[in-house]
Design a protein around this motif. Structure first.
Motif, PDB file in Angstrom:
ATOM      1  N   ALA A  26      -5.789   7.517   5.783  1.00  0.00           N
ATOM      2  CA  ALA A  26      -6.761   7.758   4.716  1.00  0.00           C
ATOM      3  C   ALA A  26      -7.246   6.446   4.110  1.00  0.00           C
ATOM      4  CB  ALA A  26      -6.153   8.652   3.644  1.00  0.00           C
ATOM      5  N   ALA A  27      -6.318   5.524   3.888  1.00  0.00           N
ATOM      6  CA  ALA A  27      -6.713   4.233   3.311  1.00  0.00           C
ATOM      7  C   ALA A  27      -7.648   3.481   4.234  1.00  0.00           C
ATOM      8  CB  ALA A  27      -5.467   3.401   3.008  1.00  0.00           C
TER       9      ALA A  27
ATOM     10  N   LEU B 164      -4.753  -7.623 -11.556  1.00  0.00           N
ATOM     11  CA  LEU B 164      -4.310  -6.345 -11.000  1.00  0.00           C
ATOM     12  C   LEU B 164      -3.556  -6.565  -9.701  1.00  0.00           C
ATOM     13  CD1 LEU B 164      -4.547  -3.220 -11.438  1.00  0.00           C
ATOM     14  CD2 LEU B 164      -6.470  -3.304  -9.834  1.00  0.00           C
ATOM     15  N   GLY B 165      -2.309  -6.103  -9.654  1.00  0.00           N
ATOM     16  CA  GLY B 165      -1.483  -6.250  -8.464  1.00  0.00           C
ATOM     17  C   GLY B 165      -1.411  -4.964  -7.666  1.00  0.00           C
ATOM     18  N   CYS B 166      -1.457  -5.099  -6.346  1.00  0.00           N
ATOM     19  CA  CYS B 166      -1.329  -3.945  -5.456  1.00  0.00           C
ATOM     20  C   CYS B 166      -0.712  -4.424  -4.149  1.00  0.00           C
ATOM     21  CB  CYS B 166      -2.689  -3.300  -5.211  1.00  0.00           C
ATOM     22  SG  CYS B 166      -2.615  -1.697  -4.363  1.00  0.00           S
ATOM     23  N   MET B 167       0.430  -3.882  -3.807  1.00  0.00           N
ATOM     24  CA  MET B 167       1.155  -4.328  -2.623  1.00  0.00           C
ATOM     25  C   MET B 167       0.978  -3.408  -1.418  1.00  0.00           C
ATOM     26  SD  MET B 167       2.473  -7.147  -3.567  1.00  0.00           S
ATOM     27  CE  MET B 167       3.574  -7.440  -2.178  1.00  0.00           C
ATOM     28  N   ILE B 168       0.793  -2.109  -1.654  1.00  0.00           N
ATOM     29  CA  ILE B 168       0.739  -1.135  -0.570  1.00  0.00           C
ATOM     30  C   ILE B 168      -0.682  -0.614  -0.432  1.00  0.00           C
ATOM     31  CG2 ILE B 168       1.710   0.991   0.350  1.00  0.00           C
ATOM     32  CD1 ILE B 168       3.738  -1.238   0.021  1.00  0.00           C
TER      33      ILE B 168
ATOM     34  N   ALA C  56      -1.799  -5.654  -0.460  1.00  0.00           N
ATOM     35  CA  ALA C  56      -2.704  -4.549  -0.149  1.00  0.00           C
ATOM     36  C   ALA C  56      -4.147  -4.999  -0.024  1.00  0.00           C
ATOM     37  CB  ALA C  56      -2.601  -3.467  -1.218  1.00  0.00           C
ATOM     38  N   PHE C  57      -4.513  -6.083  -0.705  1.00  0.00           N
ATOM     39  CA  PHE C  57      -5.906  -6.538  -0.685  1.00  0.00           C
ATOM     40  C   PHE C  57      -6.254  -7.349   0.558  1.00  0.00           C
ATOM     41  CE2 PHE C  57      -5.204  -5.846  -5.276  1.00  0.00           C
ATOM     42  CZ  PHE C  57      -6.234  -4.939  -5.504  1.00  0.00           C
TER      43      PHE C  57
ATOM     44  N   LEU D 233      -5.122   1.512  -2.452  1.00  0.00           N
ATOM     45  CA  LEU D 233      -6.423   0.870  -2.622  1.00  0.00           C
ATOM     46  C   LEU D 233      -7.476   1.770  -3.269  1.00  0.00           C
ATOM     47  CD1 LEU D 233      -6.751  -1.294   0.614  1.00  0.00           C
ATOM     48  CD2 LEU D 233      -6.447  -2.099  -1.738  1.00  0.00           C
ATOM     49  N   PRO D 234      -7.551   3.058  -2.930  1.00  0.00           N
ATOM     50  CA  PRO D 234      -8.542   3.894  -3.621  1.00  0.00           C
ATOM     51  C   PRO D 234      -8.337   3.930  -5.131  1.00  0.00           C
ATOM     52  CG  PRO D 234      -7.824   4.972  -1.617  1.00  0.00           C
ATOM     53  CD  PRO D 234      -6.917   3.784  -1.812  1.00  0.00           C
ATOM     54  N   ARG D 235      -7.090   4.004  -5.579  1.00  0.00           N
ATOM     55  CA  ARG D 235      -6.839   3.992  -7.029  1.00  0.00           C
ATOM     56  C   ARG D 235      -7.140   2.622  -7.618  1.00  0.00           C
ATOM     57  NH1 ARG D 235      -1.205   7.398  -8.004  1.00  0.00           N
ATOM     58  NH2 ARG D 235      -1.754   9.238  -6.751  1.00  0.00           N
ATOM     59  N   ALA D 236      -6.822   1.578  -6.877  1.00  0.00           N
ATOM     60  CA  ALA D 236      -7.149   0.230  -7.350  1.00  0.00           C
ATOM     61  C   ALA D 236      -8.656   0.085  -7.511  1.00  0.00           C
ATOM     62  CB  ALA D 236      -6.604  -0.811  -6.384  1.00  0.00           C
ATOM     63  N   HIS D 237      -9.407   0.652  -6.584  1.00  0.00           N
ATOM     64  CA  HIS D 237     -10.860   0.596  -6.660  1.00  0.00           C
ATOM     65  C   HIS D 237     -11.360   1.249  -7.946  1.00  0.00           C
ATOM     66  CE1 HIS D 237     -14.983   1.817  -4.817  1.00  0.00           C
ATOM     67  NE2 HIS D 237     -15.087   0.749  -5.574  1.00  0.00           N
TER      68      HIS D 237
END
Length: 349
Positions: A275-276, A147-151, A178-179, A155-159
């Motif tokens: 928020a993040a 799972l990739g996440c840059m921004i 992002a991680f 993070l909440p959606r990645a969680h």
């Protein structure tokens, strides 16, 4: 055969000119000359893209030029993938970007590196909604999800995606800026493992996927009151901040529609990163964003004081949110430290 450093400079020039054919000829030519495809992906294409980001941040390249270069790189990666087609000898990996994450190129490069290392890869692309990803897992039965996440605002959606994958018995390897540079948010959100780069991710999968979840810092409290308030009332909070900004900064009355739109977007970024940071209980996530924003704006001759003003107004509006106010106070300190001497005290972006 040209050296890798020379190849990167040549590649950067080609993508900066949106020369798709030239860039493809270069990367395919390197492979034909014997340079391993993985090196071409990571040491030429990825290195070139990092320079693109730096040039945009420094205001040396426009958004249009940056977008054009990225589009060419996407075609170059596709050309490399078409040139080298290894037979799968390992298991199956689903590679996807977190829901709302549209920076797909780094994740696509990971997919191609894994293919080169012998994995069967399902690359699902940008912004994959969690429920649809889970349906795909039921249909295909992969060994792992990458799972990739840059921004960080995603993070909440990645969680939610990580939790859903693990609930159906599929481990998750997390990657992307992002991680966190040390993977601390991957650990916090319950991922089974984290890797900082595509080749490191391939190495981790080859060695097995040891879980660090058992030693994690515990589950995040999704019901956090302040995070919930800010996400539910985002539009109202932004409207109130904008109203205060109009009252406190008279020249805003002469702004064009475009300037007003950019101001609203900038304030929206502050709200989303705030928020993040509330979500993962991490001050540095927010202060790093503030410092980076000041650097980007300074390169565009917009004083960092504009960020200080925006943060102060958010602090005024969020009077009943002590954690948010504490984060904003840290952000104000970071923005003040980033402000060069002589920076005027009140100008908005």
């Amino acid at each position: 055969m040209i050296g890798v450093e020379s190849a990167v400079e040549r590649y950067l020039k080609l993508i900066g000119e949106a020369d798709e054919y030239g860039a493809i000829d270069l990367v395919v030519g390197l492979i034909d000359e014997g340079v391993p495809a993985e090196d071409v992906l990571l040491r030429v294409v990825a290195a070139g893209q990092r320079r693109v980001g730096e040039l945009w941040a420094a205001n040396d390249w426009s958004v249009a030029r940056e977008h054009g270069a990225t589009a060419v790189s996407e075609r170059a990666v596709a050309a490399i993938a078409g040139r080298v087609r290894p037979t799968p000898t390992r298991g199956r990996v689903t590679v996807a970007c977190a829901d709302g994450e549209y920076h797909a190129l780094p994740t696509r490069m990971l997919a191609e590196v894994l293919r080169l290392r012998g994995w069967r890869v399902d690359f699902l692309g940008a912004s994959v909604p969690g429920p649809h990803l889970i349906t795909h897992l039921h249909q295909t039965g992969p060994d792992v999800v990458a799972l990739g996440c840059m921004i960080a605002i995603r993070l909440p959606r990645a969680h939610a995606t990580i939790a859903a994958c693990r609930a159906v018995g599929v481990p998750v390897l997390a990657g992307g800026a992002a991680f966190g540079a040390d993977g601390r948010f991957a650990r916090l959100l319950g991922a089974d493992a984290w890797a900082p780069t595509a080749d490191a991710a391939a190495d981790r999968l080859a060695a097995g996927l040891p879980s660090f979840a058992a030693g994690s810092d515990g589950e995040i409290h999704l019901g956090d009151e302040e995070y919930g308030y800010l996400t539910r009332h985002r539009a109202d909070v932004l409207a109130r901040v904008l109203d205060l900004l109009r009252e406190s900064y008279a020249p805003m009355g002469g702004y064009s529609e475009r300037q007003l739109e950019h101001t609203a977007e900038d304030l929206g970024h502050i709200a989303d990163f705030l928020a993040a940071a509330l979500y993962v209980h991490d001050t540095s996530l927010f202060t790093d964003f503030v410092t980076w924003t000041c650097e980007v704006l300074t390169a565009r001759k917009v004083p960092a004081a504009s960020v200080v003003l925006g943060l102060r107004l958010f602090r005024d509006v969020l009077a009943d949110c002590p954690r948010a106010r504490a984060l904003l106070a840290e952000g104000i300190e970071a923005a003040t430290a980033a402000r060069p001497s002589g920076d005027s005290p009140a100008r908005v972006t």
